[in-house]
Scaffold this active site. Structure first.
Site, mmCIF file in Angstrom:
data_model
loop_
_atom_site.group_PDB
_atom_site.id
_atom_site.type_symbol
_atom_site.label_atom_id
_atom_site.label_comp_id
_atom_site.label_asym_id
_atom_site.label_seq_id
_atom_site.Cartn_x
_atom_site.Cartn_y
_atom_site.Cartn_z
ATOM 1 N N HIS A 194 -54.527 3.094 -60.145
ATOM 2 C CA HIS A 194 -53.622 3.351 -61.259
ATOM 3 C C HIS A 194 -54.021 4.598 -62.041
ATOM 4 O O HIS A 194 -53.174 5.297 -62.583
ATOM 5 C CB HIS A 194 -53.525 2.120 -62.167
ATOM 6 N N ARG A 298 -42.973 1.943 -65.040
ATOM 7 C CA ARG A 298 -44.071 0.973 -65.204
ATOM 8 C C ARG A 298 -44.307 0.809 -66.712
ATOM 9 O O ARG A 298 -44.978 1.625 -67.329
ATOM 10 C CB ARG A 298 -45.350 1.477 -64.542
ATOM 11 N N ARG A 334 -39.570 -1.991 -65.110
ATOM 12 C CA ARG A 334 -40.359 -3.086 -64.535
ATOM 13 C C ARG A 334 -41.088 -3.784 -65.674
ATOM 14 O O ARG A 334 -41.752 -3.126 -66.471
ATOM 15 C CB ARG A 334 -41.374 -2.550 -63.518
ATOM 16 N N GLU A 428 -43.673 -6.666 -52.933
ATOM 17 C CA GLU A 428 -44.978 -6.010 -52.810
ATOM 18 C C GLU A 428 -46.076 -6.993 -52.435
ATOM 19 O O GLU A 428 -47.253 -6.651 -52.429
ATOM 20 C CB GLU A 428 -45.338 -5.254 -54.094
ATOM 21 N N ASN A 451 -47.391 0.229 -52.133
ATOM 22 C CA ASN A 451 -48.815 0.364 -52.488
ATOM 23 C C ASN A 451 -49.536 -0.970 -52.361
ATOM 24 O O ASN A 451 -50.594 -1.084 -51.738
ATOM 25 C CB ASN A 451 -48.980 0.857 -53.934
ATOM 26 N N ASP A 452 -48.938 -1.999 -52.985
ATOM 27 C CA ASP A 452 -49.572 -3.314 -52.912
ATOM 28 C C ASP A 452 -49.290 -3.993 -51.582
ATOM 29 O O ASP A 452 -50.150 -4.682 -51.035
ATOM 30 C CB ASP A 452 -49.092 -4.199 -54.070
ATOM 31 N N ARG A 462 -56.607 -0.879 -52.336
ATOM 32 C CA ARG A 462 -55.960 0.444 -52.433
ATOM 33 C C ARG A 462 -56.788 1.445 -53.230
ATOM 34 O O ARG A 462 -56.590 2.648 -53.124
ATOM 35 C CB ARG A 462 -54.554 0.301 -53.050
ATOM 36 N N CYS A 499 -40.337 2.377 -53.709
ATOM 37 C CA CYS A 499 -40.923 3.115 -54.833
ATOM 38 C C CYS A 499 -42.439 3.216 -54.757
ATOM 39 O O CYS A 499 -43.074 3.692 -55.686
ATOM 40 C CB CYS A 499 -40.483 2.513 -56.158
#
Ligand code: PEP
Ligand code: MG
Length: 567
Positions: A194, A298, A334, A428, A451-452, A462, A499
């Site tokens: 992040h 986010r 989100r 995800e 990503n997840d 990650r 995304c």
């Protein structure tokens, strides 16, 4: 003789930054070392004296309690700590250092304590070793008090800074965004952590996964080449000149490539290209660059901006401003997704079991507060609400029920809101990928969070750069998963936007398009590059390519095959 040296790491956020290092220490007790203006030394001395005073009061309170306890002798260590606070060799030397070297209080504390630690270590005496521990404890307390006194920590700097640390939590990066931070370098982390995502959204060039940064001190001049994954320490004048020229070019390319025409492939197929944002301030630049839509906002960074619970009215105003800035483009908000790397930046924060929607269901007061703010803001533009990290239908149903309850409550209190705000789910987790067809009738749209998804499919953290070669979107398991999601949702009438960062890599995006996905959302900084990439791709060829790679078994060969095809 030249002192210039190059240290290699991993690209985390592209671009070039030129500045002077600011070292960041222990992430759980962040402090920054920097030079202050000579006129500001008196303020630093006052900050330091206040922190000493605060330590003294805390220790005296502690002493009082311990003296009244069943083991009054346990208060003796406090006596030792209080003595340190009175020790002129310690306190006055710190004040002298601040004044003589024009440095901030934290740096002076670290220098003086560092010298004393060395002296204690040289004497090999058990009693003195104990004193060292007392000193460490006091230093920790002082740094903490200094930090909580002024939580914005770095004042306006008079020079561009490069943050250097073992790890830098995303929230810290955020706190520093108004200071003159030009870039960052860390030992831990990966392009998917992040911190890297926040760096990209703040447009800060970043290099992570650098083996050893201990040779860099605060104040050292350095260049961060986030596009090539290395830093240059103590650059020569000729290198500096060359890089200054590159930064000028960088600015003009960005100005040139923000587009207005629809994004299409070389063979004329329309692709929706949206942007991911992490802060409400980014809405302005997304609007100025005429992004088609915001595929992912986010919201946790803005939600937890101040310590404590945010105010519903403030959030409503903030969300309204975002919608107004981007109108008529849709914005996908989100709801809060608090992840394991949220607090500390090194994976030691909240538990995985309480992530994303689960966190919201466990903290319904916060969830309802955010939903109320979202719905109250919804009439200011085109809002979509996205639920993160969903893994069971039960959780999804519970969330939908809560949303309905919040709507009823707003209506009862005569608040107006958009009754048809679409609600969507992030795919995800493997569970969501397997059951998205069951979720489809309950929701309006999906976002695919690769990503997840990749981290939990392949069981590779990650953020762990040391295992980065194992974290690959070209793994056959990922291709099959993506194909399955596409097939399960193909006739559902529910749009899907990819995304995750996969959408911002040319070869990986080519795979997504070849598999049938036609909506991607990438960071603001990747947006111009991805427009150009998509315009050069031929969808007909990508479909054939997808058919081929689905039959292959090695991630490395698949990646090579894709990269060589797209050129
Ligand atoms: C993802 O997981 O792909 C995603 C977009 O969410 P985040 O990066 O915030 O976890
Ligand atoms: Mg995610």
């Amino acid at each position: 003789m030249s002192d210039e040296r190059i240290i290699r790491g991993v690209m985390a956020s592209s671009g070039i930054a030129i500045g002077r290092a600011i070292r960041i220490f222990d992430p759980s007790n962040i402090s920054y070392n920097f030079q202050v203006e000579v006129d500001d030394t008196a303020r630093e001395v006052a900050r330091f004296r206040e922190s000493v005073e605060k330590c003294r009061k805390q220790l005296e309170r502690m002493q009082g309690e311990l003296r009244g306890s069943s083991i009054p002798e346990s208060s003796y260590f406090v006596d030792a700590h209080l003595l340190i606070l009175k020790d002129k060799l310690f306190v006055d030397r710190i004040v002298d250092k601040i004044q003589a070297e024009a440095i901030n209080a934290e740096w002076a504390i670290q220098q003086v304590s560092g010298e004393l630690y060395e002296a204690y270590d040289r004497l090999h005496d058990d009693y003195l070793r104990e004193r060292r521990i007392d000193l460490e404890d006091i230093v920790r307390r002082m740094l903490h008090n200094l930090r909580s006194k002024s939580s914005s920590t770095v004042p306006a700097l008079s020079y561009d800074a490069v943050l250097v640390g073992r790890s830098i939590p995303p929230s810290t990066l955020f706190e520093l965004r108004s200071a003159r931070v030009a870039g960052l370098v860390t030992e831990t982390g990966s392009p998917l952590s992040h911190t890297s995502i926040v760096a990209r959204s703040l447009g800060l060039p970043a290099v992570v996964g650098i083996h050893d940064l201990s040779g860099i001190s605060s104040g050292d001049p350095m260049i961060v080449n986030g596009s090539r994954g290395f830093v240059i320490c103590d650059p020569d004048p000729s290198t500096l000149k060359e890089y200054r020229q590159k930064t000028r070019q960088q600015r003009s390319t960005l100005r040139r490539s923000s587009g207005t025409a629809p994004c299409t492939t070389q063979d004329g197929v329309r692709i929706s290209l949206g942007a991911n944002i992490n802060f409400c301030e980014e809405a302005q630049s997304a609007a100025a660059n005429r992004m088609e839509f915001i595929g992912l906002y986010r919201t946790e960074f803005d939600f937890f901006r101040e310590d404590g619970k945010p105010s519903e009215d403030d959030l409503t105003a903030q969300y309204s401003r975002v919608l107004q800035a981007l109108r008529p483009a849709p914005v996908t908000f989100r709801t809060v997704d608090v992840g394991p790397d949220w607090k500390s930046g090194d994976g030691t924060g909240s538990s995985l079991a309480s992530r994303g929607l689960r966190f919201s269901l466990e903290n319904q007061d916060l969830f309802k507060l955010q939903l109320r703010a979202l719905l109250r803001a919804s009439r200011n533009g085109r809002m979509r609400i996205l639920l993160p990290f969903v893994s069971t239908i039960d959780d999804l149903d519970a969330a939908i029920e809560i949303i309905a309850g919040v709507k009823r409550d707003l209506a009862r209190h005569h608040h107006r809101y958009d009754r048809d705000v679409p609600v969507g789910v992030m795919i995800e987790t493997p569970a969501a990928a397997q059951t998205c067809d069951l979720m489809a009738p309950r929701v309006d749209f999906f976002c695919l969070g690769t990503n997840d998804l990749i981290q939990y499919y392949l069981v590779i953290d990650r953020s762990d750069q040391s295992a980065a070669q194992l974290y690959t979107p070209f793994h056959p398991a990922i291709l099959r998963c993506l194909h399955q999601v596409y097939t399960l949702l193909q006739y559902s009438g529910r749009p899907v936007t990819v995304c995750g960062e996969m959408a911002a890599d040319a070869a990986a995006a080519a795979v997504l398009l070849g598999l049938g996905f036609t909506s991607l959302s990438v960071s603001l900084s990747a947006y111009p590059r991805m427009r150009e990439t998509i315009a050069a791709l031929n969808l007909g060829k990508l479909r054939e390519l997808a058919g081929e790679i689905m039959k292959m078994d090695s991630p490395k060969n698949i990646e090579e095959r894709v990269r060589s095809t797209i050129g």
